[in-house]
Design a protein around this motif. Sequence first.
Motif, PDB file in Angstrom:
ATOM      1  N   ASP A 290       0.827  -1.207   0.000  1.00 57.19           N
ATOM      2  CA  ASP A 290       0.000   0.000   0.000  1.00 57.19           C
ATOM      3  C   ASP A 290       0.860   1.255   0.000  1.00 57.19           C
TER       4      ASP A 290
ATOM      5  N   ALA B 206       2.493   1.697  -3.435  1.00 57.00           N
ATOM      6  CA  ALA B 206       1.511   2.114  -4.438  1.00 57.00           C
ATOM      7  C   ALA B 206       1.147   3.580  -4.253  1.00 57.00           C
ATOM      8  N   GLU B 207       1.003   3.994  -3.011  1.00 57.78           N
ATOM      9  CA  GLU B 207       0.654   5.388  -2.748  1.00 57.78           C
ATOM     10  C   GLU B 207       1.766   6.326  -3.214  1.00 57.78           C
TER      11      GLU B 207
ATOM     12  N   ARG C 293       4.013   5.720  -5.507  1.00 56.52           N
ATOM     13  CA  ARG C 293       4.086   5.678  -6.965  1.00 56.52           C
ATOM     14  C   ARG C 293       2.996   6.551  -7.577  1.00 56.52           C
ATOM     15  N   ALA C 294       1.801   6.507  -6.991  1.00 56.09           N
ATOM     16  CA  ALA C 294       0.702   7.328  -7.500  1.00 56.09           C
ATOM     17  C   ALA C 294       1.021   8.810  -7.336  1.00 56.09           C
ATOM     18  N   ARG C 295       1.583   9.166  -6.200  1.00 49.97           N
ATOM     19  CA  ARG C 295       1.948  10.578  -5.983  1.00 49.97           C
ATOM     20  C   ARG C 295       2.984  11.027  -7.000  1.00 49.97           C
TER      21      ARG C 295
ATOM     22  N   ALA D  21       3.549   9.801  -9.974  1.00 54.29           N
ATOM     23  CA  ALA D  21       2.926   9.889 -11.295  1.00 54.29           C
ATOM     24  C   ALA D  21       2.130  11.181 -11.416  1.00 54.29           C
ATOM     25  N   LEU D  22       1.423  11.546 -10.357  1.00 57.21           N
ATOM     26  CA  LEU D  22       0.637  12.772 -10.376  1.00 57.21           C
ATOM     27  C   LEU D  22       1.539  13.995 -10.503  1.00 57.21           C
TER      28      LEU D  22
END
Length: 59
Positions: free
Chosen positions: A34, A37-38, A40-42, A44-45
């Motif tokens: 988790d 993933a969090e 990585r998402a940040r 990417a954003l």
Amino acid sequence: MPAFSFEKISPPVRRAPAASTPKKPRGLISQMIDRLAERRARRALQGERAMRRDGKAAE
């Protein structure tokens, strides 16, 4: 007049759910995934925001 009749049988009464079992704490591996993933998402954003700014400046 019918020679016989059927007795209406009502459906069984639903019982309240049994006392809910306490949730198990999430496993260490799940927590690590988790977090990754969090992050990585940040990232990417943030990358998308940078691309938008660069794209607008180039136009």
